[in-house]
Design an enzyme around this catalytic site. Structure first.
Site, PDB file in Angstrom:
ATOM      1  CB  CYS A 113      -2.547 -35.504   3.065  1.00 48.36           C
ATOM      2  SG  CYS A 113      -1.143 -36.568   3.397  1.00 48.36           S
ATOM      3  CB  CYS A 116       0.962 -37.475   6.916  1.00 49.14           C
ATOM      4  SG  CYS A 116       1.659 -37.365   5.247  1.00 49.14           S
ATOM      5  CB  SER A 117      -0.990 -33.113   7.699  1.00 45.48           C
ATOM      6  OG  SER A 117       0.331 -33.150   8.215  1.00 45.48           O
ATOM      7  CB  CYS A 118       1.112 -33.758   1.953  1.00 47.63           C
ATOM      8  SG  CYS A 118       2.165 -35.157   2.398  1.00 47.63           S
TER       9      CYS A 118
END
Lengths: 209, 248
Positions: A113, A116-118
């Site tokens: 991702c 972000c950090s999905c």
């Protein structure tokens, strides 16, 4: 443990200060009736006991022994989760729309991702630090083979690498290849071989790890 | 231009920190829990999918807080700080700042109490306050189990179909985006048209936040980066909102 560039300087009290600040914040939020004294522990317990990589491992192990289930998992991850004896919530927070892609001798998938950090919480729990590292996010999209080699995954040039970036609703994860030498293993034994890293495509599954 | 919107493909970076832990310090668990509670108690959840009876939850939290708000804060950071601070350090800064800006706590209260914990190890080790209304935690658990889906019905027809070539518009993202900057003005192929339509937590300046189709797109890497910088036999996929695309 800063990633990548370590030329930044940090105060020696970095962790002590953050620990004090977060405790100050949490205690104020409890006193002011925003959350309760149990809220944070309730959330942490949910991810320690109910929603974590142990769920993904069970799904992969079942897919390895049951081709019809594997087909259903690849076609509709959330529906396949609903077949399992999991706690309620497999289509809950950060699992509303999950998809799994299959590693084969011809194709290796890796998930990232960049914005972000999905991450698919119900099947894999919370994201490990490497996945959140801006250096990983920046590098793996353009030079996945170099990054995978650094992570210990050497791919033949004939293997196509597919990088799956997550900028909208889908939370992606990977069905790794079943390793040789596991023919007689039970689903529980197979599940014990799996790691979050293998299920995001930055590791392969090995029998003796 | 924000580096946070343009991470993909940056050259010259060092090796990756292959840290497999989720939390590297115990305090990080607490800020993760606070953020997740805020999402579970956000005032928009009476109109979310599924809807929750959020007005009846006995929390004093009355604000709108989602992943979008956390991301927007991270994207507003000094880019050197973005790389310098660890993941949950960024969360701690953004979330404590939000509670001050929204008036739930004052900066002085937070600083005074932080200082007390730093100066007095007995206070720092003491348990957190107990109690509170269990209906708050019941809502938090409901949120975790039922989620907040962006999927909505869609009566229209998606503009593109599988196999179509599409160009990513060259949109300036302003403060918050779901379009990675490296994709602006590149051409991709539609690999999949997702069923239904997808909204975002709030409208962004660059156009998402109303229900619209989303596509799985596939790029040849040299459509994004210089040919000498990419690897052979690889492809890059991403899920992109329709408003970011035009026919190629």
């Amino acid at each position: 443990m800063p990633s990548g560039y370590d030329g930044f300087k940090y105060g020696a009290d970095r962790e002590i200060y953050s620990a004090a600040k977060v405790k100050a914040l949490e205690s104020l939020l409890i006193e002011k009736g925003i959350i309760t004294g149990n809220t944070v522990d309730t959330i942490l317990s949910y991810f320690e006991t109910e929603m974590g990589p142990f769920n993904g491992a069970k799904l992969v192990a079942k897919a390895w022994v049951d081709p019809a289930f594997k087909a259903r998992l690849l076609a509709d991850c959330n529906a396949a989760c609903a077949e399992m004896d999991f706690p309620p919530g497999m289509s809950g927070a950060e699992g509303e729309h999950m998809r799994i892609v299959e590693n084969t001798p011809e194709v290796h998938n890796v998930i990232v991702c960049t914005l972000c950090s999905c991450y698919p919480w119900p099947t894999l729990g919370l994201p490990p630090y490497w996945f959140k590292d801006p250096t990983f996010r920046a590098r793996v999209v353009r030079e996945p083979r170099v990054v995978l080699k650094e992570f210990g995954v050497e791919l033949d040039d004939s293997v196509e690498v597919r990088v799956w970036d997550s900028s909208a609703q889908i939370r992606w994860w990977v069905l790794p290849m079943r390793p040789a030498g596991t023919e007689g293993m039970s689903e529980a034994q197979l599940a014990s071989l799996l790691t979050p890293e293998a299920m995001m495509g930055v590791a392969t599954v090995t029998v003796n790890r | 231009m924000k580096i946070q919107h343009n991470l993909g493909g940056i050259e010259g970076l060092a090796s990756i920190n292959y840290e497999t832990l989720v939390f590297v310090e115990p305090w990080e668990k607490r800020i993760f829990g606070i953020h997740t509670a805020m999402m579970a108690l956000s005032n928009h959840l009476n109109t979310s999918e599924p809807p929750y009876p959020i007005e009846q939850v006995p929390t004093t939290f009355k604000s709108f807080w989602t992943w979008g708000h956390l991301r927007k804060g991270a994207e507003a950071m000094n880019p050197f700080d973005y790389f310098r601070f660890r993941y949950y350090e960024k969360w701690l800064g953004g979330i404590s700042g939000f509670f001050v800006e929204e008036g739930y706590i004052t900066q002085e209260e937070l600083d005074t109490r932080t200082a007390q914990f730093l100066e007095d190890s007995a206070k720092a080790a003491a348990p957190l306050p107990s109690g509170g209304n269990p209906a708050i935690d019941a809502q938090v658990e409901q949120y975790l189990r039922q989620g907040d889906s962006p999927k909505r019905p869609y009566a229209g027809t998606p503009k593109f179909k599988v196999g179509d070539k599409v160009r990513v518009k060259d949109i300036y993202p302003v403060d918050h985006t779901r379009l990675p900057g490296q994709l602006r003005n590149t051409v991709a192929t539609v690999a999949l048209v997702y069923e239904g339509a997808y909204t975002y937590f709030f409208p962004t300046v660059d156009g998402i936040g109303t229900p619209m189709p989303v596509y799985s797109l596939v790029w040849e890497p040299d459509a994004i980066w210089a040919a000498e910088l990419v690897e052979p036999n690889s492809s890059y996929y991403n899920d992109i909102f329709e408003v970011y695309l035009e026919a190629a």
